[in-house]
Structures are given as C-alpha cells and as structure tokens.
Design a protein around this motif. Structure first.
Motif, PDB file in Angstrom:
ATOM      1  N   ILE A 156      43.184  42.103  31.612  1.00  0.00           N
ATOM      2  CA  ILE A 156      42.347  41.108  32.209  1.00  0.00           C
ATOM      3  C   ILE A 156      41.488  41.882  33.170  1.00  0.00           C
ATOM      4  O   ILE A 156      41.674  42.783  33.800  1.00  0.00           O
ATOM      5  CB  ILE A 156      43.236  40.184  33.266  1.00  0.00           C
ATOM      6  N   HIS A 157      40.193  41.255  33.372  1.00  0.00           N
ATOM      7  CA  HIS A 157      39.135  41.877  34.251  1.00  0.00           C
ATOM      8  C   HIS A 157      38.307  41.051  34.694  1.00  0.00           C
ATOM      9  O   HIS A 157      37.772  40.021  33.981  1.00  0.00           O
ATOM     10  CB  HIS A 157      38.485  42.936  33.534  1.00  0.00           C
ATOM     11  N   LYS A 158      37.729  41.140  35.939  1.00  0.00           N
ATOM     12  CA  LYS A 158      36.821  40.300  36.625  1.00  0.00           C
ATOM     13  C   LYS A 158      35.532  41.020  37.078  1.00  0.00           C
ATOM     14  O   LYS A 158      35.759  41.885  37.977  1.00  0.00           O
ATOM     15  CB  LYS A 158      37.297  39.240  37.757  1.00  0.00           C
ATOM     16  N   GLY A 159      34.704  41.030  36.436  1.00  0.00           N
ATOM     17  CA  GLY A 159      33.456  41.819  36.783  1.00  0.00           C
ATOM     18  C   GLY A 159      32.511  41.189  37.917  1.00  0.00           C
ATOM     19  O   GLY A 159      32.691  40.207  38.461  1.00  0.00           O
ATOM     20  N   VAL A 160      31.345  41.788  38.302  1.00  0.00           N
ATOM     21  CA  VAL A 160      30.690  41.352  39.333  1.00  0.00           C
ATOM     22  C   VAL A 160      29.886  40.063  38.803  1.00  0.00           C
ATOM     23  O   VAL A 160      29.175  39.320  39.601  1.00  0.00           O
ATOM     24  CB  VAL A 160      29.630  42.424  39.510  1.00  0.00           C
ATOM     25  N   GLU A 161      29.749  39.872  37.607  1.00  0.00           N
ATOM     26  CA  GLU A 161      29.030  38.596  36.960  1.00  0.00           C
ATOM     27  C   GLU A 161      29.758  37.661  37.359  1.00  0.00           C
ATOM     28  O   GLU A 161      29.228  36.426  37.099  1.00  0.00           O
ATOM     29  CB  GLU A 161      28.822  38.711  35.375  1.00  0.00           C
ATOM     30  N   GLY A 162      31.198  37.261  37.789  1.00  0.00           N
ATOM     31  CA  GLY A 162      31.832  36.368  38.077  1.00  0.00           C
ATOM     32  C   GLY A 162      32.899  35.744  36.957  1.00  0.00           C
ATOM     33  O   GLY A 162      33.307  35.069  37.314  1.00  0.00           O
ATOM     34  N   TYR A 163      32.839  36.413  35.745  1.00  0.00           N
ATOM     35  CA  TYR A 163      33.663  35.870  34.663  1.00  0.00           C
ATOM     36  C   TYR A 163      35.109  36.649  34.816  1.00  0.00           C
ATOM     37  O   TYR A 163      34.890  37.825  34.786  1.00  0.00           O
ATOM     38  CB  TYR A 163      32.762  36.222  33.349  1.00  0.00           C
ATOM     39  N   THR A 164      36.108  35.955  34.592  1.00  0.00           N
ATOM     40  CA  THR A 164      37.120  36.465  34.327  1.00  0.00           C
ATOM     41  C   THR A 164      37.694  36.634  32.860  1.00  0.00           C
ATOM     42  O   THR A 164      37.473  35.758  32.470  1.00  0.00           O
ATOM     43  CB  THR A 164      38.471  35.901  35.269  1.00  0.00           C
ATOM     44  N   CYS A 165      37.762  37.741  32.493  1.00  0.00           N
ATOM     45  CA  CYS A 165      37.717  37.915  30.923  1.00  0.00           C
ATOM     46  C   CYS A 165      39.019  38.616  30.481  1.00  0.00           C
ATOM     47  O   CYS A 165      39.767  39.248  31.320  1.00  0.00           O
ATOM     48  CB  CYS A 165      36.812  38.724  30.390  1.00  0.00           C
ATOM     49  N   VAL A 166      39.662  38.385  29.445  1.00  0.00           N
ATOM     50  CA  VAL A 166      40.565  39.563  28.586  1.00  0.00           C
ATOM     51  C   VAL A 166      39.889  40.099  27.751  1.00  0.00           C
ATOM     52  O   VAL A 166      39.064  39.805  26.829  1.00  0.00           O
ATOM     53  CB  VAL A 166      41.408  38.386  28.053  1.00  0.00           C
ATOM     54  N   ILE A 167      40.149  41.236  27.712  1.00  0.00           N
ATOM     55  CA  ILE A 167      39.358  42.455  26.989  1.00  0.00           C
ATOM     56  C   ILE A 167      40.482  43.384  26.193  1.00  0.00           C
ATOM     57  O   ILE A 167      41.353  43.762  26.760  1.00  0.00           O
ATOM     58  CB  ILE A 167      38.687  43.388  27.989  1.00  0.00           C
ATOM     59  N   PRO A 168      40.174  43.788  24.887  1.00  0.00           N
ATOM     60  CA  PRO A 168      41.111  44.564  24.268  1.00  0.00           C
ATOM     61  C   PRO A 168      41.114  45.775  24.719  1.00  0.00           C
ATOM     62  O   PRO A 168      40.042  46.323  25.260  1.00  0.00           O
ATOM     63  CB  PRO A 168      40.337  44.679  22.763  1.00  0.00           C
ATOM     64  N   GLY A 169      42.217  46.491  24.483  1.00  0.00           N
ATOM     65  CA  GLY A 169      42.543  47.976  25.530  1.00  0.00           C
ATOM     66  C   GLY A 169      43.864  47.660  26.068  1.00  0.00           C
ATOM     67  O   GLY A 169      44.707  46.726  26.006  1.00  0.00           O
ATOM     68  N   LYS A 170      44.026  48.761  26.848  1.00  0.00           N
ATOM     69  CA  LYS A 170      44.984  48.875  27.685  1.00  0.00           C
ATOM     70  C   LYS A 170      44.629  49.003  29.116  1.00  0.00           C
ATOM     71  O   LYS A 170      43.583  49.394  29.365  1.00  0.00           O
ATOM     72  CB  LYS A 170      45.912  50.055  27.320  1.00  0.00           C
ATOM     73  N   ALA A 171      45.705  48.870  30.064  1.00  0.00           N
ATOM     74  CA  ALA A 171      45.556  49.239  31.424  1.00  0.00           C
ATOM     75  C   ALA A 171      44.755  50.353  31.795  1.00  0.00           C
ATOM     76  O   ALA A 171      45.263  51.436  31.147  1.00  0.00           O
ATOM     77  CB  ALA A 171      46.650  48.810  32.162  1.00  0.00           C
ATOM     78  N   GLY A 172      43.856  50.513  32.443  1.00  0.00           N
ATOM     79  CA  GLY A 172      43.302  51.621  32.749  1.00  0.00           C
ATOM     80  C   GLY A 172      41.819  51.821  32.130  1.00  0.00           C
ATOM     81  O   GLY A 172      41.013  52.621  32.359  1.00  0.00           O
ATOM     82  N   ASP A 173      41.608  51.186  30.982  1.00  0.00           N
ATOM     83  CA  ASP A 173      40.532  51.308  30.015  1.00  0.00           C
ATOM     84  C   ASP A 173      39.267  50.736  30.911  1.00  0.00           C
ATOM     85  O   ASP A 173      39.363  49.806  31.746  1.00  0.00           O
ATOM     86  CB  ASP A 173      40.608  50.518  28.819  1.00  0.00           C
ATOM     87  N   LYS A 174      38.156  51.432  30.703  1.00  0.00           N
ATOM     88  CA  LYS A 174      36.811  50.936  31.345  1.00  0.00           C
ATOM     89  C   LYS A 174      36.302  49.647  30.333  1.00  0.00           C
ATOM     90  O   LYS A 174      36.217  49.716  29.181  1.00  0.00           O
ATOM     91  CB  LYS A 174      35.796  52.086  31.253  1.00  0.00           C
ATOM     92  N   PRO A 175      36.006  48.768  31.230  1.00  0.00           N
ATOM     93  CA  PRO A 175      35.846  47.306  30.605  1.00  0.00           C
ATOM     94  C   PRO A 175      34.562  47.384  29.777  1.00  0.00           C
ATOM     95  O   PRO A 175      34.372  46.612  28.918  1.00  0.00           O
ATOM     96  CB  PRO A 175      35.817  46.565  31.684  1.00  0.00           C
ATOM     97  N   ASP A 176      33.705  48.307  30.222  1.00  0.00           N
ATOM     98  CA  ASP A 176      32.339  48.123  29.567  1.00  0.00           C
ATOM     99  C   ASP A 176      32.146  49.302  28.736  1.00  0.00           C
ATOM    100  O   ASP A 176      30.943  49.614  28.351  1.00  0.00           O
ATOM    101  CB  ASP A 176      31.162  48.308  30.738  1.00  0.00           C
ATOM    102  N   GLU A 177      32.919  50.156  28.397  1.00  0.00           N
ATOM    103  CA  GLU A 177      32.697  50.925  27.467  1.00  0.00           C
ATOM    104  C   GLU A 177      33.316  50.877  26.101  1.00  0.00           C
ATOM    105  O   GLU A 177      34.615  50.208  25.753  1.00  0.00           O
ATOM    106  CB  GLU A 177      33.831  52.111  27.861  1.00  0.00           C
ATOM    107  N   VAL A 178      32.507  51.151  24.851  1.00  0.00           N
ATOM    108  CA  VAL A 178      32.883  50.643  23.698  1.00  0.00           C
ATOM    109  C   VAL A 178      33.211  52.068  23.211  1.00  0.00           C
ATOM    110  O   VAL A 178      32.561  53.240  22.931  1.00  0.00           O
ATOM    111  CB  VAL A 178      31.820  50.380  22.843  1.00  0.00           C
ATOM    112  N   LYS A 179      34.776  52.309  22.765  1.00  0.00           N
ATOM    113  CA  LYS A 179      35.094  53.596  22.184  1.00  0.00           C
ATOM    114  C   LYS A 179      35.897  53.259  20.970  1.00  0.00           C
ATOM    115  O   LYS A 179      37.050  52.565  20.866  1.00  0.00           O
ATOM    116  CB  LYS A 179      36.028  54.041  23.378  1.00  0.00           C
ATOM    117  N   ALA A 180      35.317  53.741  19.960  1.00  0.00           N
ATOM    118  CA  ALA A 180      36.178  53.780  18.613  1.00  0.00           C
ATOM    119  C   ALA A 180      37.215  54.533  18.506  1.00  0.00           C
ATOM    120  O   ALA A 180      37.410  55.583  19.221  1.00  0.00           O
ATOM    121  CB  ALA A 180      34.851  54.072  17.414  1.00  0.00           C
TER     122      ALA A 180
END
Length: 793
Positions: free
Chosen positions: A666-690
């Motif tokens: 789960i991540h809440k960014g400065v835009e105010g949206y609380t989101c669920v993002i694929p990945g694991k704890a500690g991942d960067k929310p805005d980084e696309v990493k294949a």
C-alpha cells in the motif's frame, strides 16, 4: 485516552508511503477523535529528513506547512532551518498565522500545566531537592525490579539455585561478567552493579574467581606492532613499545578493542582519519568504536580463495581492518594507522577538522595479523576447572549490533561466545549460563547442553544484585519473556515484511516449534491452576481461577490470560494475551484466587467493510496459563456483538480494503491517492522494473499481484466496472467474480501506460449477467499498476 497522554512524538518512518511527520491522522485521530489535550512533536531532526531521506517534498517549507496542518506542533530540528522554512511557508501563503497560533497554544498548554510560568513557590516541583534523587527508597525499588525481571529459561535437575552455604568456590566467566553497559535511551545512573559485584555480596564466604574469557592481542603489520603515542594515536612501533588490546568479537563483523595501558576503547575520531584509544565507552549515535576484522583468504562463492598470497606472506591468518562505516585501515607515511577516504563524506563522519583530518586519499589497505598476549579461553578453562561451579555470563553490548538505525542480521549467538561456552562446559559440567541481552538469541545448543539458563535485559543499575539474588536463591524467579524466541533465522520473513499475519510472525500466528514461547519463564517452585470461570459484564469479562503453590519455596507466579475467537470471518490469532496478573509471595501450600479482566473493546478487530472496529458475535475461548506455550485451564464464552456486513458492488471499494493479497503493498503518494501497487515492501512505488528474462529468450515477465475481496452481495448482475488507477506501464487487469459454491467468471482488461490517475469505465463480459448473490471479487494486475478504487454499475 486511557493512559492520559499529554504529548505524542511522531516517528521517523513512513506509513503506507507517508512520512509520519506529515500524516494527517495525527490531526484526525489523535486530536479530533481522541482529543489529545497537549501537543505533538516530531522526532529529532525529522523535518529535514522529509526532503533528504524520504524525498517526499522538495522543500522544507512544504514539510512545515503540511506538518502543521497534519497536527504537528513542534519541529525539533536545526533552529535556523526551521525558522527559515516557517517564514517561507508563511510568505508563500502555505500556512497562516492562525496555524502558527494553534501550534504554539498546544505547546504552551503543556508548559503551563508543568508550572513553567508559575510564580516563586507556586510550583511544587521547584522545591524538590537532591533528597529525591538516588535515595534509599529509590535504590530499593530498583533492586526489587532487577530481581523480579529475571527470567529462568531452563533449570534441569534443579541446577539452580546455587546456595551460598553449599558453595566453596565459583568461577564467574564471560565478556559480561564484570561490565555494565548503558542501553540506548537510558538515563545516566549514579552507580551501577555488575554481576561480579552482586555475586561478591551474595556469596561473602565463597571464593570467587572472575575472568572475561577475552584474549589480549598485539596487532602486527609488516613486522611492526601497533602501539600508542603520547596522544593515544595508534602507530606502528617495535615490540617493546607494542600495545596489548583486549579483543571482543560481538559477531556479524563487529568487534571492539580496548587498550590495556589506559583502558580506553579504540575509536575512529569524528571528522578525522585518526585512530585513537581514548574513549571510555562505545556509546553514541554512530558507534565509532566498532571494527570489522575481515579475514583475507576467505573462499568466494565461485570457490576461489581471495588473495591467498597474502596468507603465505604472513604464515598465519591475515586480516584487513575496516572502520565502523566501512573505511579501510591503512598506514600513513608517518606510520600511523588511518582510514582511506575513497569517497565523499559518509553519513556520520562529521565535518573534517583541518588540523587532524589528513584523510588518506589512496593507498593499499594494511594487512594485520594477531599475536596472542593472553589466551582468554585458556584462562577461562583453567578457572572453570578449578572451581566447584561455573557461571558463564554471555550476551550483547546494547548498542553494537542492534539499536535505533542498526538492525541485526542474525538471531545467532556470537560464534566466539558459543566457542567459550563449549570450552567452559567441557572443563566444568556444573556450568550455568546467565544471558544479558536486549533481544532474543537462537541459543539452541545452550538450551540442549547447559543445565540452567537465566536471562535479563540490561539497563538496570542494580543488574548485578538482581542476577545474584536469583542465582543464590534469595529470590525465586518469576520474570516472563515479552517476545517469542525462535530456533532459526529461517523462522522469520524478510525484515521489511511487516505483515505478521501472512508472515506467521509472533506467538499470535507462528505455527512451528519455538525455542521459548512468548510469556515463558520458570520458577524454583511449582504451581497448580484451578478451574477457570468466566463472568460477563456489560463492558468487560472477568476471569477467575485459583492458584496453589505446590512446591517448597515462597515465590511469585505470573498468570496469563489468552483469548481466541472461534469461527471468524477473518484470520484470527491463534491466541492473544489480553490480561495477566503477578501473584506475590505465595507460601508453600498457599492458595489464592486470581482475577483477570478483559475489556470487551479489546476483543474487537478492524473490519475492512465497515472501516470500523467490530466485536464479532460468537464463541471466544479463554485460556489461562503460565505462558503461551503452557496453558493450564480454558473455558468458552459466547459473546453477542455484531456480524460483519456485506460489501455493496454499487458503492466504491477502496483497493486497500482487501481481505487477502499476494505480492503487493500500500502506498499513499503526494497526489493524495492511496493505492495498492504490485511488488514487495521496500519497492519504489514509481519505478518500473522488469523481472529477469524468461527462459528461451522470452520477454521479461511483468510484475503481478492478486487482491481478494470477499462478501460482495449482487442483487442483480452488473453492466460495467469502474477502476481508478494509474498504469505506469502497459499491462492488464484480470477481474474474477466467484459466487458461493460455483465457478468464477473472469474477464481481462488491457491497460496502456498513462500519465497519471484516471477513471476507467469498462463494460463487463456477457457471462457476468449470471451473477447473483454473495460473491468474492478477485483483482489480478500484471504490470506496474497503481490501483486506487473500483466499483460496479
């Protein structure tokens, strides 16, 4: 609310991506909902970390502005930076004078209540003199607390207590036998009692020998020896002027060196490359007295030996020496030991002092060997072998391997301490262990091989008297473990994984064998527990049972009450401690009634459907025992509460209100949206990493996640679904709706990378027309997609 808190400090960490200092729950929950009467202060230096470390904002003015509006009243950081940032925020209209007035009013309210502005003689605290500090009453309380907190982990064949009248000689052995360490965030005591001090007092007629088991060594480099100059700097010299150092290996690459000539710790001076022996203790934010002896010749993963020629050159084990922050030690042109600065200033190095810095900018790291001056283990074996009983004192320095900003990498006991234990036990089978540590260890071999083990945390100025009181039998132990002690590092998930439910962590969810269960602690006597009865009141449940001392010694017993909810909508803990009571001074044969109270509110859990705390109707099993692993009595009580509601598919469902999940955070960014993002704890929310490319040259797989939402009630079939999301890359969403007792209906929705959050309305597949009744909705994402919310129409 219950404890009457006057003030709260926000933490350094983020909660779902939001730094605590700007988390609006401070205002909404602490102040508006719970009515915090005082003020909220940020942790020291945290204002600037929001920009520099969290990188959440680009300016300190934003932190001040958002922090004030989030409910933080006081910013404990660099005064000039705070003032400049506050002025900037005010001048730019980010805050108003009323925001400032509110925060000042909150802070001053606390100061007024403390009597800061009372007239002479009006404040009762100003008349308190030295007689209130370190008086006899306070020392007695401290001594009693030290004794009562000792935990008996094992006592085979009544190896303990060691009765003074029957003990002619004792060998007290170990690196913690005659030292006393401060713990982090402790006070500075007016005195301290080591284990040796306490033992001498408790065993006045017993011959006590004490040795640390530590070795004294010379450090040898290029045929020369490390010594001290007039300023206590380490310099290479001849053997006649060599300095002997007491070496303590705390494990995981952390060692300390104490110069024998002056009793000072070897340290890397702040802002300097200079290495000196001039510190009284290892205690600061950065532990500059910690050194890593890195063995040359260790095998690499490919099986090759690193720089084996170095070993052949010296003919024995050779070492590189690294400082606390990874700088390598070398020898400068004057023969001094110094560190090589191969990069810019590292965190915690401090400002360079032009007179003393002289950082080496290049050069080869020095190669050291050790020459033994005194073999600590041999000395320990001799002491143990010549004594009637041996007491081995092991454990930790509270700030070396684990404190604020320092995480342990293993639960294992330092290898040197296990080696010392093996040698002492072989020399004297009547060896017992005292473990002084502020965290659990995987002491499997000690548990198997040692007849008795005591444990206590450090920090009490009366520590030694507390340990000696239990060892000598003056007091029967009744302390209990406040953590589960596991058997292996493999029992725990990744350090960044905070989900104790899916990670099956803590006594509440762990489902394998442990070394010592939560609440564990033995006694020198025995107790029996009578039948457990339960009485339900309007706001609480009262549990009662009788406890009888069935042994031969007067002692305390700690009765613990655990609760488990049967047949719940959610995964409930195996058990949860809800109450405990310490029954004092039960005489042999004495029976007392224990009463334990559980407030009904404490049986609630957070319901993701109603987004509120809920007391679920049903059967609750109450379990009374001496620990979570030693349950003696249990009883079941049916409580009438509430039933979790159903989800409405026509109302918006926040993505983070799932019932189950796989591979997302789960991540809440400065835009105010609380989101669920694929990945694991500690991942960067805005980084696309294949992920890694697949076999046979296939394209890299996209990251995937699964979200499960149960108990949707479809009175009719849906026609479309709406997702609010942000696709950082091309991907897809698979939507599956599964009615009770039937197969699920699925559809895949392709996603194109977008520029931000958008609302997407998608007609559902024709098969969805069959939906009716209670269903489970599963949302699977493929690709880096931030899912905020969804609903059906």
């Amino acid at each position: 609310t219950e404890g009457g808190a006057e003030a709260v400090m926000t933490s350094y960490n983020e909660i779902n991506g939001v730094p605590a200092i700007v988390n609006d729950e401070v205002q909404k929950i602490l102040k508006d909902t719970w009515g915090l009467p005082g003020h909220v202060v940020c942790d020291g230096g945290d204002m600037q970390q929001t920009v520099y470390d969290h990188k959440y904002f680009k300016s300190h003015a934003e932190t001040v502005a958002y922090g004030l509006k989030a409910g933080v009243d006081c910013f404990t950081d660099d005064k000039e930076v705070v003032m400049a940032s506050a002025w900037e925020a005010l001048e730019k209209g980010m805050i108003t004078e009323s925001d400032i007035d509110r925060s000042i009013r909150n802070s001053f309210r606390t100061r007024i209540r403390l009597g800061f502005f009372d007239g002479n003689g009006d404040c009762p605290y100003t008349g308190m003199g030295e007689e209130y500090i370190n008086n006899e009453e306070h020392r007695e309380i401290c001594a009693k607390m030290a004794e009562e907190s000792v935990v008996l982990l094992k006592n085979e064949k009544e190896a303990l207590p060691i009765l003074p009248g029957k003990t002619e000689s004792l060998a007290l052995i170990g690196p913690l036998a005659d030292v006393w360490y401060k713990d982090w965030y402790c006070g500075i005591p007016p005195y301290s009692v080591t284990v040796l001090d306490g033992m001498k007092k408790a065993y006045p007629d017993t011959e006590i020998t004490c040795t640390s088991g530590l070795s004294d060594i010379y450090l040898v480099c290029g045929g020369k020896y490390a010594g001290l100059d007039e300023a206590s700097r380490l310099i290479l010299t001849d053997k006649e002027n060599a300095e002997a150092f007491t070496l303590t290996d705390w494990g995981t690459g952390c060692s300390t060196l104490i110069a024998r000539s002056n009793g000072k710790y070897v340290t890397l001076e702040e802002g300097s490359c200079q290495i000196k022996a001039d510190k009284d203790e290892a205690f600061s934010w950065f532990i500059r007295e910690s050194w890593n002896f890195r063995q040359i010749g260790e095998k690499k993963e490919d099986g090759e030996t690193e720089e084996s020629g170095k070993i052949e050159e010296y003919g024995k084990t050779a070492w590189y020496l690294d400082s606390w922050n990874g700088r390598q030690v070398a020898i400068d042109e004057k023969g001094y030991l110094a560190v090589i600065k191969t990069a810019e200033k590292a965190n915690g190095e401090g400002e360079e002092n032009e007179e003393t810095a002289c950082f080496l900018r290049s050069g080869e790291p020095a190669v050291f060997t050790m020459e033994t001056v005194k073999d600590g283990i041999s000395e320990a074996v001799k002491a143990a072998g010549s004594a009637q009983r041996a007491v081995l004192v092991l454990g930790c320095n509270p700030v070396i391997n684990s404190k604020e900003e320092i995480d342990r990498t293993t639960l294992a006991l330092p290898p040197f301490q296990q080696k010392l234990a093996d040698a002492v036990k072989a020399a004297n089978p009547d060896t017992v262990v005292v473990l002084l540590s502020n965290y659990p260890y995987t002491i499997n071999r000690l548990q198997e091989e040692m007849p008795a083990i005591l444990w206590s945390a450090s920090g009490s100025q009366e520590l030694g008297n507390g340990i000696a009181g239990v060892l000598s039998g003056r007091t029967s132990p009744a302390g209990r473990l406040n953590m589960t002690w596991y058997k292996s590092d493999d029992d725990l998930p990744d350090m960044n994984d905070y989900d104790i439910i899916k990670g099956k962590r803590t006594y509440q969810y762990f489902d394998r064998e442990v070394l010592y269960p939560f609440g564990h602690g033995l006694s020198y006597t025995s107790f029996s527990y009578g039948k457990l009865t339960l009485e339900e009141k309007a706001d609480k449940i009262i549990a009662r049972l009788s406890v009888t001392n069935t042994g031969s010694r007067t002692a305390d017993e700690v009765v613990q009450l655990y609760v488990h909810k049967e047949k719940s909508r959610v995964k409930q803990p195996v058990m949860q401690l809800k109450s405990f009571v310490r029954l004092k001074d039960l005489a042999p044969g004495e029976t007392v009634e224990a009463e334990l109270i559980v407030n009904r509110e404490e049986l609630r859990y957070y319901d993701v459907i109603s987004e509120a705390m809920l007391l679920e109707s049903g059967d609750y099993t109450f379990m009374a025992g001496a620990s979570s692993g030693d349950i003696r009595q249990q009883a079941v009580l049916r409580l009438e509460g509430e039933t979790a509601g159903k989800r409405s598919p026509w109302e918006v469902t926040a993505a983070d209100r799932y019932d189950d999940y796989e591979n997302c955070f789960i991540h809440k960014g400065v835009e105010g949206y609380t989101c669920v993002i694929p990945g694991k704890a500690g991942d960067k929310p805005d980084e696309v990493k294949a992920e890694l490319p697949q076999k046979n040259g296939a394209l890299p797989a996209k990251i995937k996640s699964v979200l499960v939402y149960r108990d949707f009630c479809f009175e009719r079939a849906p026609e479309e679904t709406t997702f609010t999301l942000y696709a950082l890359e091309d991907g897809k969403i698979k939507l599956t709706v599964t009615p009770e007792a039937s197969e699920g209906i699925s559809m895949e929705i392709p996603m194109k990378a977008g520029a931000g959050f958008e609302e997407m309305k998608i007609p559902v597949a024709e098969e969805f027309s069959r939906l009716k009744g209670v269903c489970t909705v599963t949302v699977e994402t493929e690709g880096k997609i931030k899912l905020c919310r969804f609903c059906f129409r």
